[in-house]
Design an enzyme around this catalytic site. Sequence first.
Site, short mmCIF file in Angstrom:
data_model
loop_
_atom_site.label_atom_id
_atom_site.label_comp_id
_atom_site.label_asym_id
_atom_site.label_seq_id
_atom_site.Cartn_x
_atom_site.Cartn_y
_atom_site.Cartn_z
N PHE A 121 6.77 2.15 -4.51
CA PHE A 121 8.16 2.32 -4.08
C PHE A 121 8.73 3.71 -4.36
CE2 PHE A 121 7.84 -2.32 -4.67
CZ PHE A 121 8.18 -2.73 -3.40
N ASP A 164 0.85 -1.19 0.00
CA ASP A 164 0.00 0.00 0.00
C ASP A 164 0.88 1.25 0.00
OD1 ASP A 164 -1.18 0.70 3.39
OD2 ASP A 164 0.78 0.07 2.71
N HIS A 220 10.83 -9.36 0.03
CA HIS A 220 10.58 -7.93 -0.09
C HIS A 220 11.87 -7.15 0.19
CE1 HIS A 220 8.74 -3.98 0.76
NE2 HIS A 220 7.73 -4.42 0.05
N TYR A 254 2.97 4.75 0.68
CA TYR A 254 3.62 5.37 1.83
C TYR A 254 2.60 6.21 2.57
CZ TYR A 254 8.05 4.20 -0.56
OH TYR A 254 9.09 3.55 -1.17
#
Length: 223
Positions: free
Chosen positions: A75, A62, A184, A64
């Site tokens: 990202f 989701d 991740h 920031y």
Amino acid sequence: MIEGDWLEPLKKEFSKDYYKKLYSFVKEEYSKYKVFPPSKDIFNALGLTPLSKVKVVILGQDPYHNDNQAHGLAFSVPEGQEIPPSLKNIYKELHDDLGLYIPDNGSLVKWAKQGVLLLNTVLTVRAHMAFSHRQRGWEQLTDAIIYTVNQKETPVVFMLWGKPAQQKAAMLDGTKHLILKAPHPSPLSANRGFFGCSHFSMANNFLIKNHESAIDWQIENIT
């Protein structure tokens, strides 16, 4: 709004019950609370990367949830904002994989414009409350987006980092597309196999083999 060549394959979603509930929920959240990204940026990933241009998909979770970070690309943060830890690790892997220098900013717009779909599975979040808009319907819409990309005739690279992203592999045609999996890139898990995964060079090799131009992964310095 979803526009361009995404509209036709996705428009059937707009009449579904989940989407109507999602629309109402998101509208109310923006009216009552601080929500990220700015509403005009919710579908930035689709706006910057037309369906016809998609070569690579990088799935985030989701947005920031701190001020001035989220702008609709997984990202990525706008120029001038501090580079978040996960993106620092992505840059480190790019340096180790392709020898690229570590840039001074975290804007991945350059990737998006080359056909890298930077898609979060949830597209909004209440300020300072991670995962606060999960299970509200975004996952169904972004699954429809992933399904649409999977239907493309041209081969696509899917980079699935972390377990939530890797669960999407079941939706994908591994005989046509390249499906890459790794932990991740967050500081909690990057050392378990994200570092050294070589996904960026593998993606470019696959694209070239399939008569597509490689992605220029180097994000330039702005200073």
